[in-house]
Design an enzyme around this catalytic site. Structure first.
Site, PDB file in Angstrom:
ATOM      1  N   LYS A 273       0.860  -1.175   0.000  1.00  0.00           N
ATOM      2  CA  LYS A 273       0.000   0.000   0.000  1.00  0.00           C
ATOM      3  C   LYS A 273       0.897   1.226   0.000  1.00  0.00           C
ATOM      4  CE  LYS A 273      -3.619   2.475   2.448  1.00  0.00           C
ATOM      5  NZ  LYS A 273      -4.638   2.410   3.492  1.00  0.00           N
TER       6      LYS A 273
ATOM      7  N   LYS B  23      -2.022  -1.556  -3.995  1.00  0.00           N
ATOM      8  CA  LYS B  23      -2.906  -0.392  -3.929  1.00  0.00           C
ATOM      9  C   LYS B  23      -2.087   0.885  -3.997  1.00  0.00           C
ATOM     10  CE  LYS B  23      -5.939   1.934  -0.702  1.00  0.00           C
ATOM     11  NZ  LYS B  23      -6.431   2.016   0.640  1.00  0.00           N
TER      12      LYS B  23
HETATM   13  C1  PBG Z   1      -7.189   3.840   5.336  1.00  0.00           C
HETATM   14  C2  PBG Z   1      -7.626   3.552   3.940  1.00  0.00           C
HETATM   15  C3  PBG Z   1      -7.474   4.436   2.874  1.00  0.00           C
HETATM   16  C4  PBG Z   1      -8.062   3.846   1.761  1.00  0.00           C
HETATM   17  C5  PBG Z   1      -8.531   2.594   2.153  1.00  0.00           C
HETATM   18  N1  PBG Z   1      -8.251   2.421   3.516  1.00  0.00           N
HETATM   19  C6  PBG Z   1      -6.939   5.812   2.856  1.00  0.00           C
HETATM   20  C7  PBG Z   1      -5.611   6.062   3.387  1.00  0.00           C
HETATM   21  O1  PBG Z   1      -4.767   5.171   3.529  1.00  0.00           O
HETATM   22  O2  PBG Z   1      -5.366   7.218   3.715  1.00  0.00           O
HETATM   23  C8  PBG Z   1      -8.128   4.498   0.428  1.00  0.00           C
HETATM   24  C9  PBG Z   1      -9.106   3.961  -0.530  1.00  0.00           C
HETATM   25  C10 PBG Z   1      -9.415   4.867  -1.657  1.00  0.00           C
HETATM   26  O3  PBG Z   1      -8.793   5.932  -1.847  1.00  0.00           O
HETATM   27  O4  PBG Z   1     -10.311   4.514  -2.423  1.00  0.00           O
HETATM   28  N2  PBG Z   1      -6.897   2.800   6.151  1.00  0.00           N
END
Ligand code: PBG
Length: 337
Positions: free
Chosen positions: A200, A260
């Site tokens: 991520k 991601k």
């Molecule tokens: C936070 C989380 C995020 C997303 C999914 N879980 C945002 C972040 O890490 O700040 C983003 C998903 C998206 O942008 O569609 N745990």
């Protein structure tokens, strides 16, 4: 006209008709490979999300309706994201493991009213944390790893007790997959899966999501709160590190690993495909969704064609499944094909 340059090979033969194109098409996907991310809040109204045209912050009743509509189209996996009232946000994020909280309640409702749905829950503290980070923040402004694991484990157990099928840690703390696996097993939840957000990235494409949940890092206290998530999410420049994370999540018992965002990280998907036999999920995130929506609205191209092409490229790169806000549209487009 004489032919001066006859090609010795003619790949166009295999593109000559739709009939032959259908036979030589390499990448196909179906609704069973889509996971629908859904936003839920405690209110009675279904609210349109301004930052994400076409997306809704669902009430519990609205959520059940949306999931039923999805099931009728073959969308049988959802992942839930809560918008938590500000009054419930604390520096220790206790609401994250409240058994009567919004997510456990939503899980129970879906498992009761929507037969056949696979409910995936997000494990991370940002919607519940007064500081807006995925982990606990120390007085010195450090996002703490090991104390956070403890809260994540409680959160995962709380979701499991409510009936979640899969928990999905999205927090990027070190060691959380193993800790959650051990705790689930010890509590009699050996059957509950872990979809790990493995690679991520600290991406600029999460903006609309943070707007939808009001979950961006924030400074409401005297603490120096980090304004971004770069101390735990990955540097977009790094590919080898993604393979290191992959090895760790595999060793700690992840059932599904994730990359991601999706479209800007197709190379990582490709590398994962050759490095693991685990199923791979890709998350087409909020910023990717809005990018497609906005370019369609600007007349840059046909929305359906652009979305299907983006989706095809994500599957072609090695994803087995994709989390996408377009899940219902794609299911409909696949049927119409
Ligand atoms: C936070 C989380 C995020 C997303 C999914 N879980 C945002 C972040 O890490 O700040 C983003 C998903 C998206 O942008 O569609 N745990």
């Amino acid at each position: 006209m004489p032919n001066f340059h006859p090609p010795s090979h003619r790949p166009r033969r295999n593109r000559a008709s739709e009939a032959i194109r259908r036979a030589t098409r390499q990448t196909r996907f179906d609704a069973g490979q889509l996971i629908h991310p859904l936003f839920v809040h405690a209110g009675k109204e279904d609210q349109p999300i301004d930052a994400m045209p076409g997306q809704t912050r669902w009430s519990l009743t609205g959520l059940v309706g949306e999931v039923k509509r999805g099931l009728a189209m073959g969308i049988d996996k959802v992942v839930l994201f809560p918008k938590i009232d500000d009054a419930l946000k604390t520096p220790a994020a206790e609401e994250a493991h409240n058994p009567d909280g919004l997510i456990p309640e939503a899980v129970r409702r879906l498992k009761r009213d929507c037969a056949g749905v696979c409910v995936i829950t997000d494990v991370a503290l940002d919607p519940y944390n007064a500081d807006g980070h995925d982990g606990l923040v120390s007085d010195a402004g450090v996002v703490l790893n090991d104390p956070t694991i403890d809260v994540l484990v409680r959160q995962a157990l709380c979701h499991a007790e409510a009936g979640a099928d899969i928990v999905a840690p999205s927090d990027m703390m070190d060691g959380r997959v193993g800790a959650i696996r051990a705790a689930l097993d010890a509590a009699g939840h050996a059957d509950i899966g872990i979809m790990a957000y493995t690679a991520k990235y600290a991406s600029a494409f999460y903006g609309p999501f943070r707007g939808a949940l009001d979950s961006a890092p924030r400074s409401g206290s005297d603490k120096p709160i980090p304004t971004d998530k770069t101390s735990y999410q990955m540097d977009p420049a790094n590919a080898r590190e993604a393979l290191r994370q992959l090895a760790l999540d595999e060793a700690q018992g992840a059932d599904i690993v994730m990359v991601k965002p999706a479209l800007p990280y197709l190379d990582i998907l490709r590398e994962f495909r050759s490095a693991t036999n685990l199923p791979i999920a890709a998350y087409q995130v909020s910023g990717e969704y809005v990018m497609l929506k906005a370019s369609a609205a600007a007349g840059a191209g046909d929305e359906r064609a652009m979305v299907m092409e983006a989706m095809t490229s994500i599957f072609r790169s090695g994803a087995d499944m994709v989390l996408t806000y377009y899940a219902h549209d794609i299911a409909r487009w696949l049927k119409e094909r």
